[in-house]
Scaffold this motif. Structure first.
Motif, PDB file in Angstrom:
ATOM      1  N   LEU A  74     -15.667  -8.199 -30.552  1.00  0.00           N
ATOM      2  CA  LEU A  74     -14.907  -7.116 -31.592  1.00  0.00           C
ATOM      3  C   LEU A  74     -14.934  -8.167 -32.353  1.00  0.00           C
ATOM      4  CD1 LEU A  74     -14.084  -4.286 -29.363  1.00  0.00           C
ATOM      5  CD2 LEU A  74     -16.577  -5.126 -30.486  1.00  0.00           C
ATOM      6  N   GLU A 109      -8.232  -0.098 -24.076  1.00  0.00           N
ATOM      7  CA  GLU A 109      -9.227   1.528 -24.035  1.00  0.00           C
ATOM      8  C   GLU A 109      -9.033   2.520 -24.613  1.00  0.00           C
ATOM      9  OE1 GLU A 109      -9.522   3.029 -19.148  1.00  0.00           O
ATOM     10  OE2 GLU A 109      -7.625   1.561 -19.272  1.00  0.00           O
ATOM     11  N   ARG A 132     -14.620  -5.830 -25.292  1.00  0.00           N
ATOM     12  CA  ARG A 132     -15.417  -4.412 -25.111  1.00  0.00           C
ATOM     13  C   ARG A 132     -16.292  -4.406 -24.115  1.00  0.00           C
ATOM     14  NH1 ARG A 132     -19.852  -0.936 -26.060  1.00  0.00           N
ATOM     15  NH2 ARG A 132     -20.844  -2.109 -27.515  1.00  0.00           N
ATOM     16  N   CYS A 133     -16.341  -4.230 -22.878  1.00  0.00           N
ATOM     17  CA  CYS A 133     -17.443  -3.889 -21.911  1.00  0.00           C
ATOM     18  C   CYS A 133     -18.319  -3.293 -22.079  1.00  0.00           C
ATOM     19  CB  CYS A 133     -16.787  -3.586 -20.449  1.00  0.00           C
ATOM     20  SG  CYS A 133     -18.431  -3.881 -19.619  1.00  0.00           S
ATOM     21  N   CYS A 147     -14.679  -7.009 -14.893  1.00  0.00           N
ATOM     22  CA  CYS A 147     -13.804  -5.640 -15.997  1.00  0.00           C
ATOM     23  C   CYS A 147     -13.226  -5.298 -14.612  1.00  0.00           C
ATOM     24  CB  CYS A 147     -14.942  -5.080 -16.393  1.00  0.00           C
ATOM     25  SG  CYS A 147     -14.657  -2.961 -16.988  1.00  0.00           S
ATOM     26  N   GLY A 159     -17.713   0.424 -22.145  1.00  0.00           N
ATOM     27  CA  GLY A 159     -17.328   1.130 -23.514  1.00  0.00           C
ATOM     28  C   GLY A 159     -14.988   0.010 -23.155  1.00  0.00           C
ATOM     29  N   THR A 160     -14.799  -0.167 -22.117  1.00  0.00           N
ATOM     30  CA  THR A 160     -13.887  -0.488 -21.974  1.00  0.00           C
ATOM     31  C   THR A 160     -13.485  -1.538 -23.161  1.00  0.00           C
ATOM     32  OG1 THR A 160     -13.577   0.264 -19.723  1.00  0.00           O
ATOM     33  CG2 THR A 160     -11.369  -1.123 -20.776  1.00  0.00           C
ATOM     34  N   LYS A 161     -12.378  -1.591 -23.655  1.00  0.00           N
ATOM     35  CA  LYS A 161     -11.632  -2.526 -24.823  1.00  0.00           C
ATOM     36  C   LYS A 161     -10.508  -3.091 -23.899  1.00  0.00           C
ATOM     37  CE  LYS A 161     -13.451  -0.699 -28.991  1.00  0.00           C
ATOM     38  NZ  LYS A 161     -13.158   0.449 -30.028  1.00  0.00           N
ATOM     39  N   TRP A 162     -10.326  -4.432 -23.973  1.00  0.00           N
ATOM     40  CA  TRP A 162      -9.194  -5.248 -23.897  1.00  0.00           C
ATOM     41  C   TRP A 162      -8.557  -6.417 -24.451  1.00  0.00           C
ATOM     42  CZ3 TRP A 162      -9.740  -9.761 -20.921  1.00  0.00           C
ATOM     43  CH2 TRP A 162     -10.893 -10.291 -20.920  1.00  0.00           C
ATOM     44  N   HIS A 200     -19.334  -8.446 -21.773  1.00  0.00           N
ATOM     45  CA  HIS A 200     -18.485  -8.108 -23.207  1.00  0.00           C
ATOM     46  C   HIS A 200     -18.592  -8.758 -24.675  1.00  0.00           C
ATOM     47  CE1 HIS A 200     -16.305  -7.577 -18.962  1.00  0.00           C
ATOM     48  NE2 HIS A 200     -15.032  -7.017 -19.622  1.00  0.00           N
TER      49      HIS A 200
END
Length: 61
Positions: free
Chosen positions: A50, A61, A12-13, A38, A17-20, A47
């Protein structure tokens, strides 16, 4: 399993907050953060790792 399914680590950035999913086979669970580009922020940001992600799309996302 479709071609869009990926295994790796969910990140997660910290800025937006972008997840990838980062597709690496080595264990990074003890790493607190990774400095990586990002796509949404359009710059290198930290990042948060998680956890392990399996069979998720690359851009969560």
């Amino acid at each position: 399993m479709s071609n869009n399914s990926k295994c790796g680590w969910l990140l997660r950035c910290i800025s937006c907050g972008t997840k990838w999913v980062l597709e690496v086979s080595f264990d990074i669970r003890d790493v607190k953060s990774i400095y990586h580009y990002c796509k949404k922020c359009r710059k290198n940001t930290f990042h948060e790792v998680l956890g392990r992600a399996e069979n998720l799309n690359r851009d969560v996302e």
